[in-house]
Design a protein around this motif. Sequence first.
Motif, PDB file in Angstrom:
ATOM      1  N   LYS A 173      -1.295  61.813   0.547  1.00  0.00           N
ATOM      2  CA  LYS A 173      -1.791  61.934  -0.831  1.00  0.00           C
ATOM      3  C   LYS A 173      -3.217  62.469  -0.851  1.00  0.00           C
ATOM      4  N   ASP A 177      -4.471  65.942  -2.508  1.00  0.00           N
ATOM      5  CA  ASP A 177      -5.535  66.014  -3.513  1.00  0.00           C
ATOM      6  C   ASP A 177      -6.646  66.958  -3.064  1.00  0.00           C
ATOM      7  N   THR A 182       1.136  69.639  -3.432  1.00  0.00           N
ATOM      8  CA  THR A 182       1.916  68.421  -3.637  1.00  0.00           C
ATOM      9  C   THR A 182       2.043  67.638  -2.332  1.00  0.00           C
ATOM     10  N   GLU A 183       2.341  66.350  -2.467  1.00  0.00           N
ATOM     11  CA  GLU A 183       2.553  65.515  -1.284  1.00  0.00           C
ATOM     12  C   GLU A 183       3.750  66.010  -0.471  1.00  0.00           C
TER      13      GLU A 183
END
Length: 217
Positions: A173, A177, A182-183
Amino acid sequence: MIKIMIVDDQPLVREGLGTLLGLRPGIEVVGMAEDGTDALNKALLLHPDIVLMDIRMPKTNGVEGTKLIKERLPDVKVLILTTFNDSAFVFDALGEGASGYLLKDMPTDTIAQAILTVHHGGVVLPKEFTSQVLPELRMKSHDKPAEFPDELGELSDREREVLMHLGQGLNNKEIADTLFITEGTVKNHVSNVIQKLGLRDRTQAAIFAVRYGITIF
């Protein structure tokens, strides 16, 4: 129920941590040991899911204990308990197959969450501690210069970025960020990095990043 075993040469530490964790729902303390050899012998009988392993013990230390357990019981996961003074041993333990490390004085909530993370296949690399040991490990690496493996050239720029952040102890995560992706994309990149470099898991990838001082192109 997650079955854990606590390994520490100090009885008060073993019993105190065992009592606190035993009160947590979903966690069962199935045994305790006083060093790495004792841990292996008891793990062969008790089959814990996770071993909480102190790293500095007078007989068989946590690095050797991790190696013994992973050789005989590869499915058992080891989570190292350490202090800031033990940084010289941490990456050795990770290299032997430990799934991460925690500082001994962390709150019980943090330790319990780390147990859950490791149980579900994650790796625990506290950023605060990682930032302390990275310079030390890099200094050791500079004492014995190592050539970059050829496989490193197979990584894309993005995969190399992900590898660098793994070496900083970031989880998926946090990497997502940081890179504004996206993860799921991060997970795919991590898998590609592990496969291309011929590594066992993301812990080895983190060690690789630190050892070779990986930076963005």
